[in-house]
Design an enzyme around this catalytic site. Structure first.
Site, PDB file in Angstrom:
ATOM      1  N   ALA A  70       0.854  -1.178   0.000  1.00 29.29           N
ATOM      2  CA  ALA A  70       0.000   0.000   0.000  1.00 29.29           C
ATOM      3  C   ALA A  70       0.892   1.231   0.000  1.00 29.29           C
ATOM      4  O   ALA A  70       2.020   1.187   0.507  1.00 29.29           O
ATOM      5  CB  ALA A  70      -0.902  -0.017   1.224  1.00 29.29           C
ATOM      6  N   GLY A 114       0.706  -5.044   0.817  1.00 30.14           N
ATOM      7  CA  GLY A 114      -0.457  -5.155  -0.066  1.00 30.14           C
ATOM      8  C   GLY A 114      -0.126  -5.805  -1.402  1.00 30.14           C
ATOM      9  O   GLY A 114      -0.994  -6.412  -2.035  1.00 30.14           O
ATOM     10  N   GLU A 117      -0.277  -9.370  -0.695  1.00 30.05           N
ATOM     11  CA  GLU A 117      -1.686  -9.721  -0.492  1.00 30.05           C
ATOM     12  C   GLU A 117      -2.445  -9.767  -1.819  1.00 30.05           C
ATOM     13  O   GLU A 117      -3.327 -10.607  -2.014  1.00 30.05           O
ATOM     14  CB  GLU A 117      -2.337  -8.707   0.459  1.00 30.05           C
ATOM     15  CG  GLU A 117      -1.790  -8.842   1.877  1.00 30.05           C
ATOM     16  CD  GLU A 117      -2.278  -7.745   2.797  1.00 30.05           C
ATOM     17  OE1 GLU A 117      -2.043  -6.568   2.462  1.00 30.05           O
ATOM     18  OE2 GLU A 117      -2.887  -8.052   3.831  1.00 30.05           O
ATOM     19  N   GLU A 137       4.257  -5.101   7.372  1.00 27.19           N
ATOM     20  CA  GLU A 137       3.447  -4.041   8.001  1.00 27.19           C
ATOM     21  C   GLU A 137       3.818  -3.833   9.460  1.00 27.19           C
ATOM     22  O   GLU A 137       3.700  -2.733   9.986  1.00 27.19           O
ATOM     23  CB  GLU A 137       1.951  -4.385   7.891  1.00 27.19           C
ATOM     24  CG  GLU A 137       1.366  -4.156   6.509  1.00 27.19           C
ATOM     25  CD  GLU A 137       1.532  -5.325   5.551  1.00 27.19           C
ATOM     26  OE1 GLU A 137       2.325  -6.248   5.862  1.00 27.19           O
ATOM     27  OE2 GLU A 137       0.898  -5.327   4.497  1.00 27.19           O
TER      28      GLU A 137
END
Ligand code: DAK
Length: 263
Positions: A70, A114, A117, A137
């Site tokens: 992200a 992300g 993911e 993270e």
């Protein structure tokens, strides 16, 4: 033949025969995933999913990064109310779950946070030898919030998932292969060709059969064994309503190649 169908700042799309290819395209940020990119990715995924001439979708990044996570620069100032009321992740990261056709991730370089993911949300991951998978993270005092704490243990088991999520351990492509996170590893120079060949092979099969298999395999993670088996059995019975299934079996018996109509 390659057909370029759409270009914008954050993704590039092409079709190669029956394969829809989506390339993440924020090279200066190692394909960090911001809203604009996730909106564009979702729209491209849904467009290919709705396109009768596409049988499989390939998602890839650059030689250096699939996606580095992200976009931290964007998230840095957000408040709880921003993400809660804005439906962060839920609003535009989960579009991929609506896609019923097979989605293959071709990963070279970083698949972090992300990005990891996103790859986990695809159906098959083909990794280049340079691929690096991590959910770092925890280093930001965050948590993997786009399915990482749920899909990773299902892929690699609790021990490896806890190690990765709690320590930010980076897996090499070979480790990811060994632990079942990816389905194959190839030299970097062969990644795009291998992934495209695989996607082309898959896209050549009967589309409704592919969709039924995808739905059935995904069911394994969503239900008990007996419910999953029942679902699978119903999907098998439904195959007998498919003209492609009859064509496939007749072609085998006639010692010829099947001609599928995707019906
Ligand atoms: N976001 C924004 N920019 C990024 C970025 C990222 N995730 N990753 C890299 N960049 C940018 C760098 O800032 C740098 O920009 P400039 O300085 O050139 O302007 C450029 O990309 C190149 O990066 P580096 O110079 O760092 O390149 P290196 O090769 O040295 O290092 C690296 C590559 C991937 C190891 C390093 O960039 C890195 O550690 N990046 C961060 C990886 C990371 O921590 N990813 C996880 C992000 S957090 C949530 C749900 C989900 C999430 C969070 C919350 N909720 C529901 C609340 C998800 C969170 C994440 O994904």
């Amino acid at each position: 033949m390659v057909t370029h169908t759409m270009t914008n700042r954050t993704i590039l799309t092409e079709t190669h025969g029956r394969v829809g290819l989506i390339r993440l395209n924020r090279p200066a940020q190692l394909n960090a995933l911001n809203d604009e990119l996730m909106d564009a990715l979702g729209a491209a995924l849904l467009a290919f999913d709705g396109n009768a001439d596409v049988g499989a979708i390939l998602v890839t990044g650059s030689d250096k990064a699939f996606a580095a996570g992200a976009d931290i620069a964007v998230m840095a100032d957000w408040t709880y109310m921003d993400v809660y009321q804005g439906g962060f992740i839920t609003r535009n990261w989960e579009t991929i779950r609506q896609v019923r056709k097979p989605v293959i991730a071709a990963v070279a370089g970083y698949a972090m946070g992300g990005g990891c993911e996103l790859a986990l949300a695809c159906d098959i991951i083909v990794a280049a030898e340079s691929a690096k998978f991590a959910l770092p993270e925890i280093k930001l005092a965050m948590l993997p919030g786009a399915g990482g704490t749920q899909r990773l243990p299902r892929a690699v088991g609790k021990a490896k998932a806890m190690d990765m999520c709690l320590s930010a351990r980076v897996l090499s492509a070979q480790e990811a292969d060994r632990y079942g996170l990816v389905s194959r590893v190839v030299p970097d120079a062969e990644l795009q060709n291998t992934a495209l060949k695989l996607a082309t092979q898959i896209a050549g099969y009967s589309l409704p059969a592919l969709m039924a298999i995808k739905e059935s395999v995904n069911r394994a993670h969503e239900s008990s064994l007996s419910e999953g088996i029942l679902f699978e059995r119903r999907e098998l019975h439904a195959r007998f309503a498919s003209s492609d299934a009859h064509e496939g079996m007749q072609a085998f018996l006639g010692k010829r190649q099947p001609v599928f109509q995707h019906r």
